[in-house]
Scaffold this motif. Structure first.
Motif, PDB file in Angstrom:
ATOM      1  N   ILE A  45     -32.824  27.795 -26.568  1.00  0.00           N
ATOM      2  CA  ILE A  45     -31.863  28.052 -25.499  1.00  0.00           C
ATOM      3  C   ILE A  45     -31.172  29.398 -25.712  1.00  0.00           C
ATOM      4  CG2 ILE A  45     -29.667  27.301 -24.508  1.00  0.00           C
ATOM      5  CD1 ILE A  45     -30.630  24.396 -25.032  1.00  0.00           C
ATOM      6  N   SER A  46     -30.789  29.680 -26.960  1.00  0.00           N
ATOM      7  CA  SER A  46     -30.122  30.949 -27.270  1.00  0.00           C
ATOM      8  C   SER A  46     -31.032  32.132 -26.961  1.00  0.00           C
ATOM      9  CB  SER A  46     -29.693  30.977 -28.739  1.00  0.00           C
ATOM     10  OG  SER A  46     -28.789  29.931 -29.027  1.00  0.00           O
TER      11      SER A  46
ATOM     12  N   LYS B 286     -33.556  32.153 -24.859  1.00  0.00           N
ATOM     13  CA  LYS B 286     -33.766  32.225 -23.413  1.00  0.00           C
ATOM     14  C   LYS B 286     -32.571  32.881 -22.723  1.00  0.00           C
ATOM     15  CE  LYS B 286     -35.912  31.573 -19.584  1.00  0.00           C
ATOM     16  NZ  LYS B 286     -36.430  30.285 -19.100  1.00  0.00           N
ATOM     17  N   LEU B 287     -31.366  32.495 -23.098  1.00  0.00           N
ATOM     18  CA  LEU B 287     -30.177  33.095 -22.504  1.00  0.00           C
ATOM     19  C   LEU B 287     -30.091  34.592 -22.835  1.00  0.00           C
ATOM     20  CD1 LEU B 287     -27.454  30.340 -23.000  1.00  0.00           C
ATOM     21  CD2 LEU B 287     -28.392  31.172 -20.836  1.00  0.00           C
TER      22      LEU B 287
ATOM     23  N   GLY C 204     -38.574  25.531 -27.694  1.00  0.00           N
ATOM     24  CA  GLY C 204     -38.086  24.551 -26.732  1.00  0.00           C
ATOM     25  C   GLY C 204     -39.096  24.298 -25.637  1.00  0.00           C
TER      26      GLY C 204
ATOM     27  N   LEU D 159     -36.839  22.019 -20.630  1.00  0.00           N
ATOM     28  CA  LEU D 159     -35.494  22.243 -21.161  1.00  0.00           C
ATOM     29  C   LEU D 159     -35.019  23.659 -20.899  1.00  0.00           C
ATOM     30  CD1 LEU D 159     -33.061  21.399 -22.999  1.00  0.00           C
ATOM     31  CD2 LEU D 159     -34.423  22.232 -24.934  1.00  0.00           C
ATOM     32  N   LEU D 160     -35.900  24.647 -21.074  1.00  0.00           N
ATOM     33  CA  LEU D 160     -35.489  26.053 -21.041  1.00  0.00           C
ATOM     34  C   LEU D 160     -35.506  26.664 -19.645  1.00  0.00           C
ATOM     35  CD1 LEU D 160     -37.356  27.429 -24.199  1.00  0.00           C
ATOM     36  CD2 LEU D 160     -34.993  26.640 -24.015  1.00  0.00           C
TER      37      LEU D 160
ATOM     38  N   PHE E 277     -32.433  27.513 -17.406  1.00  0.00           N
ATOM     39  CA  PHE E 277     -31.524  28.576 -17.829  1.00  0.00           C
ATOM     40  C   PHE E 277     -31.856  29.913 -17.171  1.00  0.00           C
ATOM     41  CE2 PHE E 277     -30.915  25.414 -21.129  1.00  0.00           C
ATOM     42  CZ  PHE E 277     -29.541  25.418 -21.293  1.00  0.00           C
TER      43      PHE E 277
END
Length: 304
Positions: A7-8, A10-11, A236, A240-241, A244
């Motif tokens: 997630i980190s 991807k963001l 991920g 889930l990703l 984002f």
């Protein structure tokens, strides 16, 4: 922990891609879109090659079993990128971002038409809602008076870019069956650089120092962002990703206001909310159905 890392990453990629788009927009009044595509692609290549070398994947990244498939991916992707960059010169950054969210929605339609994928009532309803949201965003721009003709052209370019990006995703679904993601990332940068050079006879300019610095930085940042998004899908799941991606709307609104003084309209915000909700619904439905999209999304950029 791996999911949080994904997630980190991807963001981080989302933020960098929006920053890159803002840099391209800042140069748009002076630099043709084809030239911007060249800088974006050429200066991303050293970053990607260094990353592949650091991961001991250079030989994998340079090896391909389907050069024609990469060429098609490059042609469609460059068309998407060129239309997006041209649209950035005519529309506010948040608006370009919001219209670009049509691409995943169109992908569902093209998947059914070109790949024979089954699309049942839930996803088709989400597609219909998403297209209504896009219509709400673009409708105020579709008058043809002198004051808004440029904006209408920008809408057309970004919508065309969304069509090309959806076709890129279809092509990527074919490529990932026989190609590594690292090869897809590298050969897109290579083919887009070479194809962008074909626009040289159509009015390239010698950029001033500020524009040149922004274009080079956009290429480097774009390369780093591509690495982050590719790495994110190692940690991920796609379901889930992928949602984002829509965080880019927040960052585009902030940068658009702070850097360019763009104030979003109520119509744009309402339409964007509908499109985002539809896109997230499609992603969650695909996750529920167990459709694997991680490697495909890892090979994508917001421009194609």
């Amino acid at each position: 922990m791996n999911a949080l890392r994904g997630i980190s990453l991807k963001l981080g990629s989302v933020v960098l891609f929006v920053v890159m788009s803002a840099m391209i927009k800042a140069t748009a009044p002076d630099v043709p879109a084809g030239e911007a595509v060249f800088f974006r692609s050429f200066f991303a290549m050293p970053v990607i090659l260094l990353w592949l070398a650091q991961r001991h994947e250079l030989s994998i990244g340079l090896r391909t079993n389907d050069p024609v498939g990469h060429l098609w991916r490059g042609l469609i992707g460059v068309s998407a990128m060129g239309c997006t960059f041209a649209g950035l010169g005519l529309l506010p950054l948040p608006e370009v971002t919001a219209i670009g969210f049509a691409a995943p929605i169109l992908t569902v339609l093209f998947g059914a038409l070109l790949l024979g994928e089954k699309v049942r009532a839930f996803r088709m309803s989400a597609v219909a809602a998403g297209l209504i949201g896009v219509s709400i965003i673009v409708w105020p721009r579709l008058t043809l008076d002198d004051a808004t003709r440029g904006a209408a052209m920008g809408v057309g370019l970004v919508l065309l870019a969304s069509v090309f990006r959806a076709l890129v995703q279809i092509q990527l679904r074919r490529l990932v069956a026989k190609e590594e993601t690292s090869a897809i990332v590298f050969y897109f940068s290579l083919t887009s650089t070479l194809l962008a050079l074909c626009t040289l006879p159509f009015g390239w300019v010698i950029p001033d120092a500020q524009d040149a610095a922004l274009l080079v930085a956009a290429g480097v940042i774009g390369g780093i962002a591509q690495i982050l998004i590719t790495s994110a899908y190692r940690f991920g799941e796609a379901g889930l990703l992928a949602p984002f991606d829509y965080a880019s709307m927040i960052f585009a609104l902030i940068l658009g206001y702070v850097v360019f003084g763009d104030v979003p309209t109520v119509w744009m915000l309402c339409g964007a909310a509908i499109v985002i909700a539809s896109g997230v619904a499609i992603i969650l439905r695909e996750r529920h159905l167990g459709l694997k999209r991680g490697r495909t999304r890892a090979g994508m950029t917001p421009q194609g």
